[in-house]
Design an enzyme around this catalytic site. Sequence first.
Site, PDB file in Angstrom:
ATOM      1  N   GLY A 168      -1.344 -14.057-101.008  1.00 43.25           N
ATOM      2  CA  GLY A 168      -0.897 -13.275-102.163  1.00 43.25           C
ATOM      3  C   GLY A 168      -0.481 -14.226-103.288  1.00 43.25           C
ATOM      4  CG  ASP A 179       3.788 -13.339-102.933  1.00 39.33           C
ATOM      5  OD1 ASP A 179       2.580 -13.484-102.641  1.00 39.33           O
ATOM      6  OD2 ASP A 179       4.690 -13.304-102.091  1.00 39.33           O
ATOM      7  CG  ASP A 189      44.982 -17.393 -79.810  1.00 41.33           C
ATOM      8  OD1 ASP A 189      44.601 -16.495 -79.045  1.00 41.33           O
ATOM      9  OD2 ASP A 189      44.342 -18.450 -80.002  1.00 41.33           O
TER      10      ASP A 189
HETATM   11  C1  SPV Z   1      39.492 -19.059 -81.012  1.00 41.45           C
HETATM   12  O1  SPV Z   1      38.832 -19.024 -82.054  1.00 41.45           O
HETATM   13  O2  SPV Z   1      40.346 -18.225 -80.719  1.00 41.45           O
HETATM   14  C2  SPV Z   1      39.244 -20.130 -80.028  1.00 41.45           C
HETATM   15  C3  SPV Z   1      38.778 -21.427 -80.499  1.00 41.45           C
HETATM   16  O3  SPV Z   1      39.503 -19.908 -78.871  1.00 41.45           O
HETATM   17  S1  SPV Z   1      40.204 -22.374 -80.739  1.00 41.45           S
HETATM   18  O4  SPV Z   1      41.070 -21.647 -81.679  1.00 41.45           O
HETATM   19  O5  SPV Z   1      39.785 -23.641 -81.305  1.00 41.45           O
HETATM   20  O6  SPV Z   1      40.858 -22.547 -79.467  1.00 41.45           O
HETATM   21 MG    MG Z   2      40.678 -18.220 -78.535  1.00 44.51          MG
END
Ligand code: SPV
Ligand code: MG
Length: 435
Positions: free
Chosen positions: A94, A96, A208
């Site tokens: 084509g 394009d 966390d």
């Molecule tokens: C997360 O993203 O939660 C992980 C990777 O487990 S780390 O934060 O580097 O442990």
């Molecule tokens: Mg993690």
Amino acid sequence: MSKTKKNIYVAMSADIIHDGHIKIINEAHKYGEVIIGLLDDEVISSYKRYPLLGLEQRKVIFSSINGVSQIVVQKSLDYSDILRELRPNYVIHGDDWKEGTQKPIREKVLEVLDEIGGELIEVPYTRGVSITALEEALTALGTTPDVRRAKLRRLINSKEYVTVLEAHNGLTGLIVEKTQVEVNGKPKSFDAMWISSLCDSTAKGKPDIELVDLTSRLNTINEVIEVTTKPIILDGDTGGKVEHFVYTVRTLERLGVSAVIIEDKVGLKKNSLFGTDVEQTQDTIENFQHKIREGKKAQVTSEFMIIARVESLILKQGLKNALKRAHAYVEAGADGIMIHSKEKDPKEILDFIDSFRKDNKNTPIVVVPSSYNTITEQELSKHGANIVIYANHLIRSAFPAMKKTAETILQAGRAKEVDEMCLPIKQIITLIPER
Ligand code: SPV
Ligand code: MG
């Protein structure tokens, strides 16, 4: 193919076949025997996305189209090798590609045709068929859990390496899904999404430490699933109790998640990037193998992946310990190994990958270059890594921007000063269009 008859080469990716392709083939047929050069899956995914139909399926379709004499596989965007090998009388395309990203490819084709005495035929591009529009329509239809779940393995098998960015809600899912840039003239986007425990917890204002429960994490996953189609890798923390993990595996499979990564820690899990600054305990090899085995036994689909995360380098247990564990986890059935490090220097990660690859060529290796962030994806991949996860960057970039906005409004006693830090109102109200 007869020697006297001329032949004409047509390269196509064509995983969504439309009348424009048929018109080109019909036109090509007027010049001689038509050889279709199907771009292989890896080439297609290198410049747009993983093809909806794999190479073998596309071969079957093209071999049934009238006027096609031969099908070959083109393994690069650059036509040079295949043209030198086939020495066609003509190449058809084509018009394009005279401008834009394909322009350098066209120039190279002209060079090689000149060398082999061939000719380029360009036909008017079929207006009115917009692949982009077709793709948008398909995306709007969404995907099914089966299709999404299977995508990750397909990507690992077809791409040099798979890139993954964190998503912690629908909006960040959309950013991972849709963000595209051009690198060296080729479009590039992320392949998959990482639902990080750190980002999912942080977005909910929680630490966390496996405090955000599975129901809540599933809500996040669902939010992402509702508006995206790319594969999802879940950060499954420790996987919890074996008796619970077996249920989690099936729940994730049902939703269409492609992989869960579980780490070999026990007790109160803390984020790995604390390293040895906080107390963290590694599981025994036997216990963790048991968790992997039970998870694999519980799995009902063939594509779902349970990836074992080795925390030996984080916990300063050394390379030997990391390797021993990684091999033991593979032996227990792990579909991949994630190796993590909080060092700024990538050396220990590269040492691990190099050593692991001496004894194991195939098990996918996952890396998370948050601390050792000077190394590129390509370098990691050259050593043998298959999946590169950017684990926390959307939330880390959003937080300072949001905090600055809050501070600026407080200081000024009005919102005018933040206008230029913000998306214009007109854009935010149309950012998510109605379907
Ligand atoms: C997360 O993203 O939660 C992980 C990777 O487990 S780390 O934060 O580097 O442990
Ligand atoms: Mg993690």
